[in-house]
Design a protein around this motif. Structure first.
Motif, PDB file in Angstrom:
ATOM      1  N   VAL A   1       0.843  -1.187   0.000  1.00  0.00           N
ATOM      2  CA  VAL A   1       0.000   0.000   0.000  1.00  0.00           C
ATOM      3  C   VAL A   1       0.885   1.246   0.000  1.00  0.00           C
ATOM      4  O   VAL A   1       1.791   1.371   0.825  1.00  0.00           O
ATOM      5  CB  VAL A   1      -0.941   0.014   1.228  1.00  0.00           C
ATOM      6  CG1 VAL A   1      -1.741   1.310   1.288  1.00  0.00           C
ATOM      7  CG2 VAL A   1      -1.874  -1.192   1.193  1.00  0.00           C
ATOM      8  N   GLN A   2       0.651   2.141  -0.921  1.00  0.00           N
ATOM      9  CA  GLN A   2       1.332   3.440  -0.981  1.00  0.00           C
ATOM     10  C   GLN A   2       2.852   3.337  -1.039  1.00  0.00           C
ATOM     11  O   GLN A   2       3.555   4.232  -0.598  1.00  0.00           O
ATOM     12  CB  GLN A   2       0.926   4.306   0.219  1.00  0.00           C
ATOM     13  CG  GLN A   2      -0.550   4.592   0.288  1.00  0.00           C
ATOM     14  CD  GLN A   2      -0.932   5.321   1.551  1.00  0.00           C
ATOM     15  OE1 GLN A   2      -0.603   4.892   2.648  1.00  0.00           O
ATOM     16  NE2 GLN A   2      -1.636   6.419   1.395  1.00  0.00           N
ATOM     17  N   GLY A   3       3.398   2.247  -1.552  1.00  0.00           N
ATOM     18  CA  GLY A   3       4.849   2.100  -1.657  1.00  0.00           C
ATOM     19  C   GLY A   3       5.516   1.569  -0.405  1.00  0.00           C
ATOM     20  O   GLY A   3       6.743   1.611  -0.288  1.00  0.00           O
ATOM     21  N   PHE A   4       4.742   1.062   0.556  1.00  0.00           N
ATOM     22  CA  PHE A   4       5.280   0.471   1.778  1.00  0.00           C
ATOM     23  C   PHE A   4       5.257  -1.051   1.648  1.00  0.00           C
ATOM     24  O   PHE A   4       4.308  -1.620   1.106  1.00  0.00           O
ATOM     25  CB  PHE A   4       4.438   0.878   2.998  1.00  0.00           C
ATOM     26  CG  PHE A   4       4.642   2.302   3.413  1.00  0.00           C
ATOM     27  CD1 PHE A   4       5.560   2.629   4.402  1.00  0.00           C
ATOM     28  CD2 PHE A   4       3.915   3.317   2.820  1.00  0.00           C
ATOM     29  CE1 PHE A   4       5.740   3.947   4.789  1.00  0.00           C
ATOM     30  CE2 PHE A   4       4.092   4.641   3.199  1.00  0.00           C
ATOM     31  CZ  PHE A   4       5.009   4.954   4.185  1.00  0.00           C
ATOM     32  N   PHE A   5       6.307  -1.682   2.173  1.00  0.00           N
ATOM     33  CA  PHE A   5       6.396  -3.136   2.144  1.00  0.00           C
ATOM     34  C   PHE A   5       6.836  -3.643   3.503  1.00  0.00           C
ATOM     35  O   PHE A   5       7.632  -2.994   4.201  1.00  0.00           O
ATOM     36  CB  PHE A   5       7.380  -3.598   1.058  1.00  0.00           C
ATOM     37  CG  PHE A   5       6.880  -3.265  -0.316  1.00  0.00           C
ATOM     38  CD1 PHE A   5       6.026  -4.129  -0.988  1.00  0.00           C
ATOM     39  CD2 PHE A   5       7.221  -2.073  -0.920  1.00  0.00           C
ATOM     40  CE1 PHE A   5       5.530  -3.804  -2.230  1.00  0.00           C
ATOM     41  CE2 PHE A   5       6.732  -1.738  -2.173  1.00  0.00           C
ATOM     42  CZ  PHE A   5       5.884  -2.611  -2.833  1.00  0.00           C
TER      43      PHE A   5
END
Length: 181
Positions: free
Chosen positions: A142-146
């Motif tokens: 989500v939104q470039g978070f891992f």
């Protein structure tokens, strides 16, 4: 008759929740989203591993002392967080001047940035997700978070996290992202 300070505090929490874009009042009150160093930075943050389901598979992930999954942001560098404002309200940074690791082989450090002493693992700045609970991973992709894993490849101070790849294949971000970032 209510005490005026209690009323003011209640209004402040409600306002913080409204500004946080759906963040609960309790989360907004404990979020480290401001640019000022958090008061809890003097406390030791513990990072450990736990088993969790990520993308339908059981994986070993990094969690904080409360068992919340830890994430890294692809656009951060090893020396600078770009997570601020409303994004930081949804993705509170893990902060501590003296982080401790339990059962990790990678490098855990505190990096002075806009959030104060932000905890980094192998050079990746770490965050929690406001919608998660202990043992629950809902922010993957989500939104470039891992989600951070013990095998997260180190990054150097001059490389960006955007040039590294997630430790495990990252599923596409859910369509219709309700957070609008």
């Amino acid at each position: 008759m209510r005490h005026p300070r209690i009323i003011i505090a209640s209004i402040s929490l409600a306002a913080a929740a409204a500004i946080g874009g759906g963040v609960t009042a309790a989360t907004a009150a404990t979020s480290h989203a401001s640019t000022q160093p958090a008061a809890s930075q003097h406390a030791t943050a513990t990072v450990r591993t736990a088993q969790a389901t990520v993308g339908g598979k059981t994986e070993t992930i990094l969690v904080n002392g409360a068992g919340l999954p830890l994430y890294y942001y692809l656009s951060d560098t090893a020396a600078k967080s770009v997570v601020t404002g409303g994004l930081a309200a949804l993705w509170p940074p893990l902060t501590s001047a003296s982080p401790a690791a339990t059962g990790l082989t990678g490098k855990l450090a505190a990096v002075m940035d806009v959030h104060g002493d932000q905890v980094a693992y192998n050079g990746h700045l770490l965050y929690t997700f406001a919608d998660d609970h202990a043992g629950q991973v809902s922010g993957q992709g989500v939104q470039g978070f891992f989600v951070a894993t013990p095998g997260l490849a180190p990054i150097s101070g001059s490389s960006t996290a955007g040039s590294s790849t997630p430790a495990s294949p990252a599923p596409a971000a859910p369509s219709g992202n309700p957070y609008g970032y």
